[in-house]
Design a protein around this motif. Sequence first.
Motif, PDB file in Angstrom:
ATOM      1  N   LEU A 141       0.825  -1.208   0.000  1.00  0.00           N
ATOM      2  CA  LEU A 141       0.000   0.000   0.000  1.00  0.00           C
ATOM      3  C   LEU A 141       0.858   1.256   0.000  1.00  0.00           C
ATOM      4  CD1 LEU A 141      -2.890   1.343   0.451  1.00  0.00           C
ATOM      5  CD2 LEU A 141      -2.123   1.539   2.814  1.00  0.00           C
ATOM      6  N   LEU A 142       1.979   1.220   0.728  1.00  0.00           N
ATOM      7  CA  LEU A 142       2.861   2.379   0.776  1.00  0.00           C
ATOM      8  C   LEU A 142       3.390   2.710  -0.621  1.00  0.00           C
ATOM      9  CD1 LEU A 142       3.898   4.335   2.899  1.00  0.00           C
ATOM     10  CD2 LEU A 142       5.852   2.820   3.266  1.00  0.00           C
ATOM     11  N   LEU A 143       3.721   1.677  -1.394  1.00  0.00           N
ATOM     12  CA  LEU A 143       4.158   1.914  -2.772  1.00  0.00           C
ATOM     13  C   LEU A 143       3.038   2.545  -3.591  1.00  0.00           C
ATOM     14  CD1 LEU A 143       6.330   1.530  -4.992  1.00  0.00           C
ATOM     15  CD2 LEU A 143       5.250  -0.665  -5.495  1.00  0.00           C
ATOM     16  N   GLU A 144       1.816   2.075  -3.416  1.00  0.00           N
ATOM     17  CA  GLU A 144       0.706   2.648  -4.166  1.00  0.00           C
ATOM     18  C   GLU A 144       0.491   4.109  -3.815  1.00  0.00           C
ATOM     19  OE1 GLU A 144      -0.795   1.216  -6.698  1.00  0.00           O
ATOM     20  OE2 GLU A 144       0.629  -0.413  -6.336  1.00  0.00           O
ATOM     21  N   ARG A 145       0.665   4.466  -2.558  1.00  0.00           N
ATOM     22  CA  ARG A 145       0.549   5.868  -2.178  1.00  0.00           C
ATOM     23  C   ARG A 145       1.618   6.705  -2.884  1.00  0.00           C
ATOM     24  NH1 ARG A 145      -4.486   6.471  -0.412  1.00  0.00           N
ATOM     25  NH2 ARG A 145      -4.958   5.282   1.470  1.00  0.00           N
ATOM     26  N   LEU A 146       2.829   6.156  -2.988  1.00  0.00           N
ATOM     27  CA  LEU A 146       3.922   6.899  -3.619  1.00  0.00           C
ATOM     28  C   LEU A 146       3.711   7.060  -5.123  1.00  0.00           C
ATOM     29  CD1 LEU A 146       6.808   5.235  -1.621  1.00  0.00           C
ATOM     30  CD2 LEU A 146       6.438   7.707  -1.764  1.00  0.00           C
ATOM     31  N   ARG A 147       2.939   6.176  -5.721  1.00  0.00           N
ATOM     32  CA  ARG A 147       2.703   6.264  -7.160  1.00  0.00           C
ATOM     33  C   ARG A 147       1.729   7.379  -7.517  1.00  0.00           C
ATOM     34  NH1 ARG A 147      -0.068   2.364  -9.210  1.00  0.00           N
ATOM     35  NH2 ARG A 147       0.778   2.612 -11.305  1.00  0.00           N
ATOM     36  N   THR A 148       0.982   7.872  -6.536  1.00  0.00           N
ATOM     37  CA  THR A 148      -0.097   8.823  -6.805  1.00  0.00           C
ATOM     38  C   THR A 148       0.118  10.094  -5.997  1.00  0.00           C
ATOM     39  OG1 THR A 148      -1.592   6.956  -7.070  1.00  0.00           O
ATOM     40  CG2 THR A 148      -2.591   9.135  -6.842  1.00  0.00           C
TER      41      THR A 148
END
Length: 497
Positions: A141-148
């Motif tokens: 989830l942390l990676l997904e936050r960083l993508r957006t």
Amino acid sequence: MSESSPPRTAPARTPLADAPQGGALLRSLTGLLARWLPGQRWFAGKGRPMGGLTLVAATELLPCTAQGTTPGLLHLLIRTRAEEGDPAQAPPSVDCYQVLLGVRPALPPALGPALVGRPTEGPLRGRAVYEALHDPRLAGLLLERLRTPGRIGALRFTPAPGASVPAGLPPRVLTGEQSNSSVVYGDAHILKLFRRVSPGVNPDLELPLALAEAGSDRVPAPAAWFEAHVQEPPPDGDRSPAERAPEPLTLGVLTPFLGGSVDGWQLALQSLGHRTDFTSASHSLGRATAEVHTALAGALPTDVLRRPQLEQTANGMVERLTEATAAVPALRPYGSGLRRAYEALGAFARRGGTCPVQRLHGDLHLGQVLLTPDPRGRGSHWSVIDFEGEPARPLTDRRRPGPPVRDVAGMLRSFDYAACQHRTGGPWVEEWSRANRAAYCRGYAEASGNDPLAQRELLLAYETDKAVYEVLYEARHRPAWLHVPMAAIRRLAQGAD
């Protein structure tokens, strides 16, 4: 955008941080964190009793009090304060730490070692609270936050313009780090999380961004990062919070993962173990260091140290030697010999000598450089990583310009450290160190036009200062390694090259 990606505009409200829940949250976690924090590798307050915890900010990245089996993700900024000691001594240290906690009604066996505890009161009462990075679902989830791009509570996530970060990359936490934590996503990216944080841009974000803008290919360019925007209470007599413009706290940086690379430390030990030549690699490493310095000097402000500043620098080195000598008796026989290097720096300044200063790596050694094979079979490429500087130093110090020779001296000391790891020792090992130190300086001189050996007073003073620092560090933290910098101390006190 993938189905698991967060919305671009997320609600700023973070219920657990809202009054009165924020106070209840901290009360419920204080005992757990007070026991857990000192056991973490990245906690800087080891050996000092903790005097208290303060909640700076709490942000729910996933709801933590929802029903069902879905894990919650809670981001905390916690200020710790050491217990009051002798008023005549230094004031108690105050540090701010980044903590990511997973929250589940029941913890799967695989996550058992990550358990922090179960609060007995407050909004998380009875739930399992654990280190979130070890949960692949939460690390993903942390990676997904960083993508957006977007802001959630106190946190702001920023992808770099033009960067491509794939979704759904499997995470794995790296082990063995000391001051931070890192998560590798697939074989594509690595996220470095800064645990001990301060207001201001971390050099590990600032300098790689500047180098990327300058077109340097020696440093992996940041793909995304996240920061915290919090309003700290002002010191007594300072302006009101409304009048102050708080700087963000850099929390993490996502960069490309250099798969297949080997760090310079391992390569040097392999060379020593097999008695192979390493001077070609050292020469190209010197060139790489010079290219990074040249790019930084072109991208960021520079200055020149003249007599007053150089004399002050020499005096500071003498003070550090005096403190180290008082703390480490093994240094005392070499004090007068070591001071000659600092006296020579003062004499250099009085003769009109000057020294350029610019932004630096700040903690350069063989473990901070990676050799990556060219996939086209055209040799290898040195990359420089970890521009954070020495984490124990204040952030303002680490962002201050310094002389390039300081980085050079750090790498020269690293060659000595590698040589001292060879079990047999002897003349061959000493020659290996001398040859690679010389090759590194030649490569640096060829790429920069500035030979580190041309101003011997500067290099010798900074190398001596570094060796004194190493003696103090090893005596306090790794006594079995004390012989490594002491070998250099004996050489430097005699004025040998």
